[in-house]
Design a protein around this motif. Structure first.
Motif, PDB file in Angstrom:
ATOM      1  N   SER A   1       0.535  -1.122   0.002  1.00 26.43           N
ATOM      2  CA  SER A   1      -0.315   0.110  -0.027  1.00 26.43           C
ATOM      3  C   SER A   1       1.004   0.915  -0.210  1.00 26.43           C
ATOM      4  O   SER A   1       1.015   2.133  -0.328  1.00 26.43           O
ATOM      5  CB  SER A   1      -1.206  -0.203   1.305  1.00 26.43           C
TER       6      SER A   1
ATOM      7  N   ASP B   1      -5.817  -0.760  -4.086  1.00 25.97           N
ATOM      8  CA  ASP B   1      -4.933  -1.488  -3.218  1.00 25.97           C
ATOM      9  C   ASP B   1      -6.549  -1.911  -2.756  1.00 25.97           C
ATOM     10  O   ASP B   1      -7.036  -1.921  -1.805  1.00 25.97           O
ATOM     11  CB  ASP B   1      -5.033  -0.281  -2.461  1.00 25.97           C
ATOM     12  N   GLU B   2      -5.869  -3.844  -2.852  1.00 29.11           N
ATOM     13  CA  GLU B   2      -7.446  -4.167  -2.813  1.00 29.11           C
ATOM     14  C   GLU B   2      -8.428  -4.611  -2.589  1.00 29.11           C
ATOM     15  O   GLU B   2      -8.750  -3.862  -1.974  1.00 29.11           O
ATOM     16  CB  GLU B   2      -6.710  -4.990  -0.594  1.00 29.11           C
TER      17      GLU B   2
END
Ligand code: ADP
Ligand code: MG
Length: 243
Positions: A41, A164-165
């Motif tokens: 991240s 991000d995810e």
């Protein structure tokens, strides 16, 4: 098209990114995998100056900066050229789906409201939510909210979308519709840098998979190679746990 060299980010003296070198071509789909706490991240956030890196050279199109010397104008340029899709959607709760998509165009790109709303309607069509234009996030499913989050990134027409995810907060029933939209973007050759634990997405969609650990890129390659014949023991250990 996007390049970082020698990227370092420290938190409290500890290097969370410990010299990242990475180049992404236009139209390339790059997936980053790796254990949690490994700096994935932080890497995405540094590309967008959501975090200020401690060292490194960043190139995005014709913007080339030493990150420690980036001016306010450089940072705004970097932000315009990189759109971010957050794990938790990060939608404005008091704005409709349409307004969430239009907001950046109005505030960042300084478009007139009517033009921004017209673009937002086009995007809502493309993400299959034309009928939800006036819905507030709380009345949308998690999958619909994240599609709005992706729609907002699409509207920005950035050089690269950083994910991000994007499916990690979703109930399992909504994961496929979000991955489906991402696959649609990949098929259009939207440049994407995606942090995910969805190994099947990485295998099917990525041009290149990067394995990160301890703030460094340990290994990277086409998915067949990285999943089929990982070279580094750390990659093998990680894959053994997640596959
Ligand atoms: P990942 O996304 O791979 O799980 P992160 O980039 O979120 O990893 O975090 C990497 C490391 O940096 C972790 O040890 C995390 O605790 C630390 N970290 C991240 N953000 C901050 C912050 N704002 N302040 C202090 N430490 C942070
Ligand atoms: Mg993370």
């Amino acid at each position: 098209m996007i390049k970082v060299a020698g990227l370092i980010k420290r938190f409290g003296g500890q290097a969370v990114l410990d010299g990242i070198d990475l180049a992404i071509e236009q139209g390339e789909i790059v997936v980053i995998i790796g254990p949690s706490g490994t700096g994935k991240s932080t890497l995405l956030r540094c590309l967008n100056f959501l975090e200020r890196p401690d060292a490194g050279q960043l190139t995005i199109g014709d913007l080339e900066v030493d990150v420690t010397r980036a001016t306010r104008a450089d940072i705004l340029t970097a932000r315009r050229r990189t759109a971010f899709v957050f794990q938790n959607y990060a939608l404005f709760a008091n704005k409709t789906a349409l307004e969430n998509i239009a907001e950046g165009l109005i505030v960042v790109n300084r478009w007139p409201k009517a033009r921004a709303h017209a673009r937002a309607r086009e995007i809502l069509e493309r993400i299959g939510l034309a009928d939800k234009a006036d819905a507030y996030p709380a009345s949308l499913s998690g999958g619909q909210q994240q599609r709005v989050g992706i729609g907002r990134a699409m509207a920005a027409q950035a050089e690269v979308i950083l994910f991000d995810e994007p499916t990690s907060s979703l109930d399992p029933e909504w994961v496929e519709e979000v991955l489906g939209l991402m696959k649609q973007l990949a098929a259009e050759r939207q440049t994407m840098l995606v942090v995910t634990h969805e190994m099947s997405f990485a295998r099917d969609v990525a041009d290149r998979v990067i394995f990160m650990e301890g703030g460094r890129i340990v290994e990277q390659g086409p998915p067949d190679q990285l999943f089929g014949a990982p070279k580094d023991p750390r990659t093998r250990d990680f894959l053994r746990q997640v596959l």
